[in-house]
Write an enzyme that holds these catalytic residues in place. Sequence first.
Site, short mmCIF file in Angstrom:
data_model
loop_
_atom_site.label_atom_id
_atom_site.label_comp_id
_atom_site.label_asym_id
_atom_site.label_seq_id
_atom_site.Cartn_x
_atom_site.Cartn_y
_atom_site.Cartn_z
N ASP A 69 0.83 -1.20 0.00
CA ASP A 69 0.00 0.00 0.00
C ASP A 69 0.86 1.25 0.00
O ASP A 69 2.01 1.24 0.44
CB ASP A 69 -0.96 0.01 1.19
CG ASP A 69 -0.24 -0.01 2.53
OD1 ASP A 69 0.70 -0.80 2.68
OD2 ASP A 69 -0.63 0.75 3.44
N GLU A 134 0.13 -0.91 5.96
CA GLU A 134 1.19 -0.29 6.76
C GLU A 134 1.03 1.22 6.81
O GLU A 134 1.33 1.85 7.82
CB GLU A 134 2.56 -0.66 6.18
CG GLU A 134 3.73 -0.38 7.12
CD GLU A 134 4.25 1.05 7.03
OE1 GLU A 134 4.99 1.48 7.92
OE2 GLU A 134 3.90 1.76 6.06
#
Length: 376
Positions: A69, A134
């Site tokens: 991500d 994250e």
Amino acid sequence: MQNDVLALAKALINRDSVTPNDAGCQTLMAEFLRPLGFDIEMLPFEDTQNMWARKGKNGPLFCFAGHTDVVPAGPLNQWHTPPFKATEKDGYLYGRGAADMKGSLAAMLVATRNFIDKHPHHDGSIAFLITSDEEGPFINGTTRVVDTLEARNEKMTWCLVGEPSSTSEVGDVVKNGRRGSLTGHLTVKGIQGHVAYPHLARNPVHEAAPALAELAAIKWDNGNTYFPPTSFQISNISAGTGAGNVIPGTLSVQFNFRFSTELTDRQLIEKTRQILDRHQLDYDLDWTFNGQPFLTDSGELVEATRTAIETVCGRRTELSTAGGTSDGRFIAPTGAQVIELGPVNATIHKVNECVKIDDLYKLADTYQAILARLLC
């Protein structure tokens, strides 16, 4: 190898994987790893996609950890290339995630393939722990994968997190630990009223100001050899209705501690409450615990990393615990040695994020050298 690293980095950057969307990045990685003998386990939790890929069943276990991500692109008109279309320019690769951390993921994949090709009968096992949250709330990502592994007693020996650790040149800084992070959400209660009649009201801003000043001025500790002193920072503060003639009824303050191993989160919470109580505030205080400090001060992983960087990049590396948090904080408590090694972090989370293409090649060579020192 170089063409493969660049091609994989581009393929990952081209996927619009803003937290918590993985946008097929982990499928691409799985397709690369499966022919190398990796067993692929997809572990979706709520809105987050996670992947645990492992080759081998024996110890010791070396794990590459990272995230697919990225943060949002920000104002598109400030990018000189499309953020989700990887673009080569003047020796750099541009695109959201180029440095944080899709470039690292590409280097990890190619380094692993080349290591296995060269050492098909290597010792131990290799794994990848990859998440898509994250950059987000970090609730359903690495922490839940670690819980899953712990429940079945599947232990990592060494873990290399591909966060962009470098400052000026690739490999000049390796993160061998991180400070703990604790966020406070404080609401101080007063009585709303007219500014012309302060005796009929109670201003929570005035009442809280001395306590906040004391919290900001305290020297919480002196740090130690590996960690700077604990810091307290107010990040958000708000009060009032927007009208200039109204005393506010409440004050909201958000603050954060970045703390060393000299203090615990419990000690910080207790001392904060003592100060607020001594100032006789009427308040509510909630806490968000973001992670304990961790440190890998020595051991095989640190030594292998230092040697690999010196061999590939021709420089001695600096060990550091500075900067923000990373998912290493969820892995270190399992007993694994954890370090972070990735590209230069000068452009992360900025418009026109980029990485030097040659650094990706050096990173892949360095990762491969670390594997060779630990598993041969």
